[in-house]
Design an enzyme around this catalytic site. Structure first.
Site, PDB file in Angstrom:
ATOM      1  N   SER A  45      44.653  49.717  34.891  1.00 23.46           N
ATOM      2  CA  SER A  45      44.389  49.174  36.007  1.00 23.46           C
ATOM      3  C   SER A  45      44.366  47.734  36.068  1.00 23.46           C
ATOM      4  O   SER A  45      44.445  46.916  37.359  1.00 23.46           O
ATOM      5  CB  SER A  45      42.656  49.564  36.440  1.00 23.46           C
ATOM      6  OG  SER A  45      42.075  49.095  35.343  1.00 23.46           O
ATOM      7  N   ASP A 348      34.427  43.472  40.269  1.00 20.97           N
ATOM      8  CA  ASP A 348      33.716  44.773  40.458  1.00 20.97           C
ATOM      9  C   ASP A 348      33.104  45.420  38.939  1.00 20.97           C
ATOM     10  O   ASP A 348      32.738  46.197  39.182  1.00 20.97           O
ATOM     11  CB  ASP A 348      34.490  45.801  40.960  1.00 20.97           C
ATOM     12  CG  ASP A 348      35.740  46.172  39.966  1.00 20.97           C
ATOM     13  OD1 ASP A 348      35.852  45.618  38.906  1.00 20.97           O
ATOM     14  OD2 ASP A 348      36.558  46.986  40.360  1.00 20.97           O
ATOM     15  N   HIS A 351      36.917  44.388  36.403  1.00 19.90           N
ATOM     16  CA  HIS A 351      38.090  43.943  36.836  1.00 19.90           C
ATOM     17  C   HIS A 351      37.818  42.301  37.243  1.00 19.90           C
ATOM     18  O   HIS A 351      36.801  42.061  37.625  1.00 19.90           O
ATOM     19  CB  HIS A 351      38.955  44.368  37.967  1.00 19.90           C
ATOM     20  CG  HIS A 351      39.122  46.121  37.466  1.00 19.90           C
ATOM     21  ND1 HIS A 351      38.478  47.029  37.868  1.00 19.90           N
ATOM     22  CD2 HIS A 351      40.135  46.893  36.681  1.00 19.90           C
ATOM     23  CE1 HIS A 351      38.702  48.235  37.332  1.00 19.90           C
ATOM     24  NE2 HIS A 351      39.834  47.941  36.547  1.00 19.90           N
TER      25      HIS A 351
END
Length: 385
Positions: A45, A348, A351
């Site tokens: 991610s 968040d 990240h």
């Protein structure tokens, strides 16, 4: 257990001048002449530009909702941030288009300028490794091996022979990661002991090394292999593993010690393996990108880098310590968003913000957080301003 710590010297005046020019270039990128003509990216991610969002039967629709993508794109793109990622800044600086996610490829796109195979939640090891140990990946079934499979499927559209691929990939940049973080995140957050997770490290490094060798066999000549970030500084760990023992936290940062020790061990073993591969492939440029120490700069001194809201609290999240609540995550009902994400390191809880990724990208392109340095001598910085 022995850990390797890299000592970095301060910039000299010449490097400092280049650093300033590069910051300006990343702030307003324009096409430049560059040796690299394409980028091929693999990872999770931290690098995914939209593959997880496009996977079939994907129930993780949080990436399709605002405020993801709010800063640069002004709409969600599948990136786990408020804006661009490290790979986006690298592409823009090199004068290349932002990499399309592999799962959105269509005939109108120019594959030869690069593709992003990274998938949010991906691991270096195949899922069978984790299933046998009762560990579940709630995000994706795609591992680094699956991403290499996608790369092989795409090869006929990139080049038509082994020699053609070698000629083509001689001027390509291969970004292998960051990958491996989820091999530790998934089990740790599911209650697997740190002692057991430490035993995964050699297998994770072996999988990364195998991927590097596969790409070299297909003609890759320049590969950037990032280490892992200091996860002990990430909001999700600080919230999940809160401790009343002050000795569990690092002085000066407030980060948890034990997750960072795991990452240091991973990065140490990875660097030793890259040293071995350099001897095995002396004509290939294998570059270690030190994400850990590049990021620790603003976990230690956030205000120095303009992160006036600090480094540990999330910009977007629910009520709770560090503005993080696992049941009310960013973009979910009940979550709130900070006024200015550029003042935060953490986006968040899992990240980083675009502003933090910009700093990481700068440290990779200029140094001193690449070993050996990435050759950007053929890029005209002045044309970028």
């Amino acid at each position: 257990m022995a850990f390797h710590f890299q000592l970095y010297l301060p910039f000299n005046l010449q490097v400092l001048s280049i650093h300033i020019l590069l910051i300006l270039a990343l702030a307003n990128p324009h096409p430049v002449f560059c040796y690299y003509k394409s980028i091929f990216s693999f990872g999770d991610s931290l690098t995914d530009t939209g593959n997880l969002l496009r996977q079939e039967a994907n129930n993780h629709t949080f990436l399709s909702r605002y405020p993801y993508g709010m800063t640069y794109f002004h709409h969600p793109t599948g990136r786990c941030s408020n804006g661009r990622l490290v790979v986006d800044f690298i592409a823009q600086y090199l004068g290349l288009p932002l990499l399309p996610p592999y799962l959105s490829l269509n005939s109108s796109l120019d594959f030869k300028q690069g593709v992003n195979f990274a998938v949010g939640g991906a691991t270096a090891l195949d899922n069978d490794f984790f299933r046998k140990r009762g560990i579940h990946n709630q995000y994706t079934n795609n591992s680094l091996g699956d991403q290499l499979g996608w790369f092989r499927e795409l090869l006929p559209s990139l080049c038509h022979s082994s020699s053609g691929c070698r000629d083509s990939f001689r001027r390509s940049l291969f970004l292998i990661g960051e990958i491996g973080g989820n091999d530790y995140n998934h089990p740790l957050l599911q209650g697997i002991s740190i002692e057991e997770v430490l035993s995964f490290v050699p297998e994770v490094i072996k999988a990364i090394s195998s991927a590097i060798q596969t790409l070299i066999d297909h003609g890759a000549a320049t590969l950037v292999v990032p280490g892992n970030f200091p996860i002990g500084c990430f909001t999700i760990y600080l919230s999940r593993f809160r401790s009343s023992n002050r000795g569990d936290y690092e002085l000066g940062t407030g980060c948890l010690k034990w997750p960072n020790h795991l990452v240091k061990y991973h990065n140490y073993v990875l660097q030793k393996e890259l040293d071995r591969l350099r001897k095995l492939y002396p004509n290939v440029s294998i570059i270690y990108a030190d994400y850990y120490n590049a990021a620790m700069r603003f976990f230690r001194s956030p205000y120095q880098f303009g992160f006036l809201k600090g480094a540990l609290a999330a910009c977007c999240g629910g009520e709770g310590p560090y503005h993080y609540n696992s049941s009310v995550q960013c973009s979910y009902s009940g979550s709130t968003i900070c006024e200015d994400p550029s003042l935060y390191v953490n986006w968040d809880g899992q990240h980083l913000t675009e502003a933090a990724y910009r700093e990481i990208a700068t440290s990779i392109l200029v140094g001193p957080y690449t070993i050996p340095p990435l050759d950007i001598s053929n890029v005209s910085l002045l044309q970028n301003i």
